[in-house]
Each structure stands twice: as structure tokens, then as C-alpha cells.
Design a protein around this motif. Sequence first.
Motif, PDB file in Angstrom:
ATOM      1  N   UNK A  16       0.935  -1.131   0.160  1.00  0.00           N
ATOM      2  CA  UNK A  16       0.120  -0.070  -0.102  1.00  0.00           C
ATOM      3  C   UNK A  16       0.853   1.235   0.051  1.00  0.00           C
ATOM      4  N   UNK A  17       0.530   2.368  -0.583  1.00  0.00           N
ATOM      5  CA  UNK A  17       1.089   3.643  -0.712  1.00  0.00           C
ATOM      6  C   UNK A  17       1.073   4.417   0.709  1.00  0.00           C
ATOM      7  N   UNK A  18      -0.178   4.087   1.217  1.00  0.00           N
ATOM      8  CA  UNK A  18      -0.422   4.923   2.390  1.00  0.00           C
ATOM      9  C   UNK A  18      -0.791   4.326   3.730  1.00  0.00           C
ATOM     10  N   UNK A  19      -0.474   4.391   4.731  1.00  0.00           N
ATOM     11  CA  UNK A  19      -0.784   3.531   5.917  1.00  0.00           C
ATOM     12  C   UNK A  19      -1.076   4.454   7.167  1.00  0.00           C
ATOM     13  N   UNK A  20      -1.705   4.226   8.346  1.00  0.00           N
ATOM     14  CA  UNK A  20      -1.720   4.828   9.296  1.00  0.00           C
ATOM     15  C   UNK A  20      -1.281   3.927  10.449  1.00  0.00           C
ATOM     16  N   UNK A  21      -0.686   4.845  11.586  1.00  0.00           N
ATOM     17  CA  UNK A  21       0.152   3.552  12.604  1.00  0.00           C
ATOM     18  C   UNK A  21      -0.230   4.586  14.021  1.00  0.00           C
ATOM     19  N   UNK A  22       0.781   4.058  14.928  1.00  0.00           N
ATOM     20  CA  UNK A  22       1.141   4.626  16.193  1.00  0.00           C
ATOM     21  C   UNK A  22       2.395   4.862  16.511  1.00  0.00           C
ATOM     22  N   UNK A  23       2.470   5.699  17.461  1.00  0.00           N
ATOM     23  CA  UNK A  23       3.852   5.401  18.201  1.00  0.00           C
ATOM     24  C   UNK A  23       3.826   6.052  19.677  1.00  0.00           C
ATOM     25  N   UNK A  24       4.699   5.643  20.391  1.00  0.00           N
ATOM     26  CA  UNK A  24       4.957   6.118  21.777  1.00  0.00           C
ATOM     27  C   UNK A  24       6.439   6.374  22.097  1.00  0.00           C
ATOM     28  N   UNK A  25       6.562   7.262  22.931  1.00  0.00           N
ATOM     29  CA  UNK A  25       7.989   7.445  23.176  1.00  0.00           C
ATOM     30  C   UNK A  25       8.340   8.566  24.318  1.00  0.00           C
ATOM     31  N   UNK A  26       9.559   9.089  24.566  1.00  0.00           N
ATOM     32  CA  UNK A  26       9.841  10.077  25.355  1.00  0.00           C
ATOM     33  C   UNK A  26      11.061  11.039  24.917  1.00  0.00           C
ATOM     34  N   UNK A  27      10.936  12.077  25.063  1.00  0.00           N
ATOM     35  CA  UNK A  27      12.114  13.187  24.808  1.00  0.00           C
ATOM     36  C   UNK A  27      12.684  13.677  26.202  1.00  0.00           C
ATOM     37  N   UNK A  28      14.039  14.168  26.113  1.00  0.00           N
ATOM     38  CA  UNK A  28      14.648  14.625  26.973  1.00  0.00           C
ATOM     39  C   UNK A  28      15.386  15.921  26.480  1.00  0.00           C
ATOM     40  N   UNK A  29      14.900  17.312  26.876  1.00  0.00           N
ATOM     41  CA  UNK A  29      15.504  18.493  26.549  1.00  0.00           C
ATOM     42  C   UNK A  29      16.597  19.071  27.366  1.00  0.00           C
ATOM     43  N   UNK A  30      17.782  19.497  27.035  1.00  0.00           N
ATOM     44  CA  UNK A  30      18.891  20.054  27.929  1.00  0.00           C
ATOM     45  C   UNK A  30      19.001  21.489  27.128  1.00  0.00           C
ATOM     46  N   UNK A  31      18.523  22.325  27.542  1.00  0.00           N
ATOM     47  CA  UNK A  31      18.479  24.002  26.890  1.00  0.00           C
ATOM     48  C   UNK A  31      17.935  23.720  25.639  1.00  0.00           C
ATOM     49  N   UNK A  32      18.779  23.787  24.424  1.00  0.00           N
ATOM     50  CA  UNK A  32      18.387  23.460  23.171  1.00  0.00           C
ATOM     51  C   UNK A  32      18.420  22.239  22.441  1.00  0.00           C
ATOM     52  N   UNK A  33      19.395  21.362  23.368  1.00  0.00           N
ATOM     53  CA  UNK A  33      19.433  19.998  22.808  1.00  0.00           C
ATOM     54  C   UNK A  33      18.578  18.996  23.114  1.00  0.00           C
ATOM     55  N   UNK A  34      18.245  18.090  22.140  1.00  0.00           N
ATOM     56  CA  UNK A  34      17.227  17.225  22.306  1.00  0.00           C
ATOM     57  C   UNK A  34      17.694  15.849  22.261  1.00  0.00           C
ATOM     58  N   UNK A  35      17.163  14.781  22.975  1.00  0.00           N
ATOM     59  CA  UNK A  35      17.390  13.510  22.759  1.00  0.00           C
ATOM     60  C   UNK A  35      16.308  12.703  23.150  1.00  0.00           C
ATOM     61  N   UNK A  36      15.878  11.936  21.928  1.00  0.00           N
ATOM     62  CA  UNK A  36      14.529  11.232  22.025  1.00  0.00           C
ATOM     63  C   UNK A  36      14.463   9.749  21.811  1.00  0.00           C
ATOM     64  N   UNK A  37      13.550   8.976  22.206  1.00  0.00           N
ATOM     65  CA  UNK A  37      13.403   7.336  21.957  1.00  0.00           C
ATOM     66  C   UNK A  37      11.969   7.037  21.669  1.00  0.00           C
ATOM     67  N   UNK A  38      11.519   6.369  20.463  1.00  0.00           N
ATOM     68  CA  UNK A  38      10.086   6.077  20.299  1.00  0.00           C
ATOM     69  C   UNK A  38      10.173   4.639  19.747  1.00  0.00           C
ATOM     70  N   UNK A  39       8.922   4.079  19.741  1.00  0.00           N
ATOM     71  CA  UNK A  39       8.738   2.686  19.207  1.00  0.00           C
ATOM     72  C   UNK A  39       7.237   2.660  18.489  1.00  0.00           C
ATOM     73  N   UNK A  40       7.214   2.464  17.498  1.00  0.00           N
ATOM     74  CA  UNK A  40       5.856   2.357  16.547  1.00  0.00           C
ATOM     75  C   UNK A  40       5.778   1.253  15.646  1.00  0.00           C
ATOM     76  N   UNK A  41       4.213   1.290  15.275  1.00  0.00           N
ATOM     77  CA  UNK A  41       4.037   0.300  14.123  1.00  0.00           C
ATOM     78  C   UNK A  41       2.855   0.365  13.327  1.00  0.00           C
ATOM     79  N   UNK A  42       2.394  -0.321  12.562  1.00  0.00           N
ATOM     80  CA  UNK A  42       1.118  -0.033  11.665  1.00  0.00           C
ATOM     81  C   UNK A  42      -0.419  -0.421  12.502  1.00  0.00           C
ATOM     82  N   UNK A  43      -1.261   0.261  12.108  1.00  0.00           N
ATOM     83  CA  UNK A  43      -2.555  -0.249  12.504  1.00  0.00           C
ATOM     84  C   UNK A  43      -2.992  -1.469  11.442  1.00  0.00           C
ATOM     85  N   UNK A  44      -2.618  -1.242   9.974  1.00  0.00           N
ATOM     86  CA  UNK A  44      -3.049  -2.280   9.118  1.00  0.00           C
ATOM     87  C   UNK A  44      -2.048  -2.651   8.442  1.00  0.00           C
ATOM     88  N   UNK A  45      -2.340  -3.642   7.434  1.00  0.00           N
ATOM     89  CA  UNK A  45      -1.100  -4.298   6.833  1.00  0.00           C
ATOM     90  C   UNK A  45      -0.699  -3.671   5.654  1.00  0.00           C
TER      91      UNK A  45
END
Length: 240
Positions: A193-222
Motif C-alpha cells: 500500500x502507498x499509504x498507511x496509518x499507525x501509532x507511536x509512543x516515546x519520551x524525549x529529554x531536552x537540555x537547553x536547546x539540545x534534544x534526545x528522544x526515543x520512540x517505538x511504533x507500528x502499523x494499524x493495518x497491513x
Amino acid sequence: MKKFRFFLSLCLIMVAATASAQFANGSKKGSSAAVNTDSYQRFYVSYNPLSIKPDWEGAEDTNLTGFAFGFTKGISISKSLPLFVEAGARLQYGFKSEDESQSGSYEGYPATVTWENKYTYMGIVVPVNLAYKWTPSSSPVSITPFFGITFKGNIIAKQKETITATVAGQSASEENDYDYFDKDEVGKDGQWSRFQAGWQVGVGIDYKQLYVGLHYGGDFGEVCKKTKTSNWAVSVGFNF
């Protein structure tokens, strides 16, 4: 689905915990948490592997090395809580090479057949997240758990197969190219399929202007019959 429930539950717990701490500390003199409701913008790069997960007996996942480059806009939706809607886009690129060979004999001569496969993927992902930005008082560090939905446009999904047969020191090769969006090349069940919808969850940490993040996600459909994709990412970015 179990991973989705786990990460969603974890993220909701983190949001609830930080919100509870915010309210509890805010009710006391000398609060240990500050409320920052300023909107923000961010550019980031990610190490972003992609897993293609067929769901039929004997099938193995295909895991692609991946990278992404993206932009996020955090929009404040409360004057009293550091609650934000995050929206943006990221360009994701994945690739993998794998080899397999078998040896035997052909009409009494030693023979070897080698298969080399190269996979290439490119897509654009548009995430929309709900995020809670918790900032300890007088600290340059903020912790932001988030969860949301993603809209993905699959641009490139290709496989190049090279088969090489060697008999008595003489070799011959054949190349096959597969475009996963072409039904004539991969069949109706293998067409992506050309188009899909999905989900993601994660957390980010900001130190002043610097950002570090982690996420995990997947598809709703095939993405194609009995096949889904999932991804995780470690991101580094700059807030402005």
C-alpha cells in the motif's frame, strides 16, 4: 499488539506520574517543578531501523538499517499545564544487503549457487502526538513522554536479487528487480500500500536547546497481505 499495549500503558503512566507530581508540587510553597507552556520547534536526525513482519508460517522478519531526518512543532494547548500537540514530518530511509549460498555438484563438477538480495525503502511519516513536558524548577532539563498516531506515505520499496551459479570454475549471473508497488512483479498478495496509518509512543529529554528522544511504533493495518511494519528510533535534535 502486545508491544503496543505495553508502550502505550507505559507512556500513559509516565504522563499521569508527571502530571500528578506537577499538581502535588504546585500546591506547595517552593514548588519543585516549573510550568513551561511555551511552544517550540525542532529539527532532528534519527537512527531509525525498520522491521518488515510477515505473518505466515516459516516466514522471517526483514530488518532494515534506517535513518530519518525530521521537523517537529510543539503547540501549547493549555495555559496552566505543559501539555502540547506535536506535529511534523520525517523522511525515513532504510536499506539492507544479505547473502546466502549453497554448494553441491552438477554432473560430477563442484557447483555453488549464491543469492544476494538488496532492499531499499523510503517513506515520509507525519506524526501527531500528545506530549506532556515536565520541567523541574530551575532546571535546564525537561522530560517529555508522548504518544500519538502516524500517517505514512511509502515512496520506494524495492528488492534487487542477484543469483550467481558457479560450476567447475565457470560463473553465470542473473539479476531480478522487484518493485513492491508493482502487482505484476510481486503479485497481488505482495503488493504494498502507498499509504498507511499507525501509532507511536516515546519520551524525549531536552537540555537547553539540545534534544534526545526515543520512540517505538507500528502499523494499524497491513502494508500487504499478512505483513506489517514496525520501527524504533533514537533521535538527536536542536530546539529553537
